[in-house]
Write an enzyme that holds these catalytic residues in place. Sequence first.
Site, PDB file in Angstrom:
ATOM      1  N   ASP A 195       0.855  -1.179   0.000  1.00 13.76           N
ATOM      2  CA  ASP A 195       0.000   0.000   0.000  1.00 13.76           C
ATOM      3  C   ASP A 195       0.898   1.237   0.000  1.00 13.76           C
ATOM      4  O   ASP A 195       1.840   1.322   0.798  1.00 13.76           O
ATOM      5  CB  ASP A 195      -0.883  -0.020   1.249  1.00 13.76           C
ATOM      6  CG  ASP A 195      -2.282   0.477   0.990  1.00 13.76           C
ATOM      7  OD1 ASP A 195      -2.413   1.617   0.517  1.00 13.76           O
ATOM      8  OD2 ASP A 195      -3.243  -0.258   1.269  1.00 13.76           O
ATOM      9  N   ASP A 197      -3.049   4.825  -2.132  1.00 13.88           N
ATOM     10  CA  ASP A 197      -4.075   5.314  -1.216  1.00 13.88           C
ATOM     11  C   ASP A 197      -4.498   6.762  -1.466  1.00 13.88           C
ATOM     12  O   ASP A 197      -3.644   7.619  -1.726  1.00 13.88           O
ATOM     13  CB  ASP A 197      -3.506   5.209   0.211  1.00 13.88           C
ATOM     14  CG  ASP A 197      -4.512   5.594   1.261  1.00 13.88           C
ATOM     15  OD1 ASP A 197      -5.556   4.940   1.334  1.00 13.88           O
ATOM     16  OD2 ASP A 197      -4.250   6.574   2.002  1.00 13.88           O
ATOM     17  N   GLU A 231      -6.775   4.052  -5.398  1.00 13.43           N
ATOM     18  CA  GLU A 231      -8.033   4.429  -4.777  1.00 13.43           C
ATOM     19  C   GLU A 231      -8.246   5.876  -5.198  1.00 13.43           C
ATOM     20  O   GLU A 231      -7.656   6.783  -4.629  1.00 13.43           O
ATOM     21  CB  GLU A 231      -7.929   4.312  -3.253  1.00 13.43           C
ATOM     22  CG  GLU A 231      -9.232   4.615  -2.563  1.00 13.43           C
ATOM     23  CD  GLU A 231      -9.068   5.035  -1.111  1.00 13.43           C
ATOM     24  OE1 GLU A 231      -9.998   4.814  -0.343  1.00 13.43           O
ATOM     25  OE2 GLU A 231      -8.026   5.610  -0.753  1.00 13.43           O
ATOM     26  N   HIS A 239     -11.375  -3.385   3.196  1.00 18.22           N
ATOM     27  CA  HIS A 239     -11.238  -3.041   4.614  1.00 18.22           C
ATOM     28  C   HIS A 239     -11.987  -1.762   4.951  1.00 18.22           C
ATOM     29  O   HIS A 239     -12.059  -1.374   6.105  1.00 18.22           O
ATOM     30  CB  HIS A 239      -9.750  -2.868   4.936  1.00 18.22           C
ATOM     31  CG  HIS A 239      -9.169  -1.686   4.220  1.00 18.22           C
ATOM     32  ND1 HIS A 239      -9.049  -1.637   2.846  1.00 18.22           N
ATOM     33  CD2 HIS A 239      -8.742  -0.486   4.672  1.00 18.22           C
ATOM     34  CE1 HIS A 239      -8.558  -0.462   2.499  1.00 18.22           C
ATOM     35  NE2 HIS A 239      -8.354   0.258   3.585  1.00 18.22           N
ATOM     36  N   ASP A 240     -12.518  -1.075   3.953  1.00 18.94           N
ATOM     37  CA  ASP A 240     -13.247   0.171   4.183  1.00 18.94           C
ATOM     38  C   ASP A 240     -14.756  -0.013   4.090  1.00 18.94           C
ATOM     39  O   ASP A 240     -15.492   0.977   4.013  1.00 18.94           O
ATOM     40  CB  ASP A 240     -12.828   1.226   3.146  1.00 18.94           C
ATOM     41  CG  ASP A 240     -11.458   1.805   3.454  1.00 18.94           C
ATOM     42  OD1 ASP A 240     -11.046   1.777   4.625  1.00 18.94           O
ATOM     43  OD2 ASP A 240     -10.793   2.285   2.509  1.00 18.94           O
TER      44      ASP A 240
HETATM   45  C1  NOJ Z   1      -7.974   5.148   2.521  1.00 14.93           C
HETATM   46  C2  NOJ Z   1      -7.909   3.844   3.252  1.00 14.93           C
HETATM   47  O1  NOJ Z   1      -8.422   2.818   2.439  1.00 14.93           O
HETATM   48  C3  NOJ Z   1      -8.669   3.988   4.527  1.00 14.93           C
HETATM   49  O2  NOJ Z   1      -8.706   2.776   5.236  1.00 14.93           O
HETATM   50  C4  NOJ Z   1      -8.055   5.087   5.359  1.00 14.93           C
HETATM   51  O3  NOJ Z   1      -8.791   5.274   6.524  1.00 14.93           O
HETATM   52  C5  NOJ Z   1      -8.015   6.391   4.555  1.00 14.93           C
HETATM   53  N1  NOJ Z   1      -7.354   6.177   3.324  1.00 14.93           N
HETATM   54  C6  NOJ Z   1      -7.330   7.502   5.315  1.00 14.93           C
HETATM   55  O4  NOJ Z   1      -6.045   7.152   5.666  1.00 14.93           O
END
Ligand code: NOJ
Length: 551
Positions: A98, A198, A253, A323-324
């Site tokens: 990541d 990210d 992302e 995970h989100d």
């Molecule tokens: C994106 C990540 O996928 C998420 O888990 C995280 O909380 C945010 N970025 C902020 O760091």
Amino acid sequence: MKQDWWKEAVVYQVYPQSFCDTNHDGIGDFNGIRSKLDYLKELGVNLIWINPCYQSPMVDNGYDISDYYQVNPMFGTNEDLDALIQEAKEKGIGVLLDLVVNDCSDEHPWFQKAVQDPESEEADYFIFKTTEDGQPPNNWRSNFGGPAWTQVPDGRWYLHTFDKRQPDFNWENPDLREKLYNMVNWWLDKGIAGFRVDAITFIKKDLTFASVPTPDGSLYQIENYQNYPGIGEFLTELRDRTYGKRNAMTVAEAVGVSMDYFPDYAGENGYFSMIFDFNWYDMKGEADKSSKEAVHRWRQKMFDSQEQISSLGCWSGGVLESHDEPRGINKFLEPKDQSRTSAACLGTIYFFLPGTPFIYQGQELGMTNSVWNSIEDFKDVMVHNRYRECVENGGDTEALLQELREYSRDNGRTPIQWDNSEYAGFSDTEPWIPVNPNYPQINAAAQQGDPSSVLSYYKKLVALRRDPKWKEVFSEGKFIPQREAEDYLIAYRRVLEDKTAGIFCNFTGKAQTVRVSEEVEEILLNNCDNLEQEAGTLTMAPYQAVVLSLK
Ligand code: NOJ
Ligand code: CA
């Protein structure tokens, strides 16, 4: 190796804290991932993406990095990670790490220096402002709740898109960019397959830092500053100085990128190999997900975005879970419809769309949302920030709690359910986050030898997607959605030269007969015992999904 080798890949996302613990501290680790490489190989995936595993105070579960060159000791040592990368490679599995470069941790030495000394070089690596009136510089709201600005002892304010312990970098500073590129190359030199990138659409800011009026005077959601004009220069430079020179895969992302900008991000010469297509990854706002209107809307969204991405010559990553997010079974299915068959049906729907499919850990077992009794049960910083904001504003905390039970990211972060022993075989001690109480029923050991399990079905999904006879149809083939299909039927074709794969998913708890204009040559995949066929029709069982070779 083919330049775009990742088009034929299947990726498995590993959330390291919750994957497998081998040193008895209740937290997953690198050796735990190593110990499960054969499981992953058997599942058939050829890439894993590991969420951030660097040094971090873990405010946002590792997305707050305090040292980019050192792994977090809770996961093991740098050598353990090297060994994992090496061993995975020997088994034909590449590792994606990541890459988090919109922000870092407030414990990163650069930020510490910046706070101590406003004149330091590091002070310009972040975004500091001073104000006359003691108020924040503008009305932007952090994505995790509350103002996007926090004050340091000498009175300056710094910007944070996420938690206050995640200061945003100032990408305008060339020295900072140079340092970040060096770090990216250092990891690439280790032989990783690439990166998941990210929160990348936030790196460019509106340099006027002006407040944005809101109708009710509330804070302005900073989310609206995604993909800000000028970001392309940074992203081009990042690519050209690092992964662009290698045969690496990058998946970003990139929230907030509309179709107009998709080619810049994920076209032939885009900044990344692909970006996630988030257009259809939930059914939020649907009062009854099993209604034909809800299914229709979902189907439309999926078909619209996938057709547009294909026609633009772009590539995307397909996800049901991460995970989100809460678990897919809960996001897309009403409780009455949640079953092995419907879990397999969900998997089939997205697996053969154009783009690279991603499986989130536990999805292949049909893991579900967990049980959260009170606010204290949750671990996620976002949950607690939102709860605090709600209390401060005199909001309805019961309603918020209800929403969090359903939508909290912690639902996807509970330990993998390996077997039915205490703590689900994830660890022999109490895990950092409680195991979902349904582990005696849902676990890998029970599913391993059972041909009707969700796990067995996912193995077949992956095998078909990577089958030498069919993989090009799924990666290169034309995507032809069946928009005029029967209610509840999610159907599309993938066509390459003389080969046609037809994907038919009866996304409802009722049997129905559907029309098929072609002749069925072979059943490539089926999540039910049989398929009733008559000339021009298929009678499909509730949540039956089939992939057919058509003539
Ligand atoms: C994106 C990540 O996928 C998420 O888990 C995280 O909380 C945010 N970025 C902020 O760091
Ligand atoms: Ca551990």
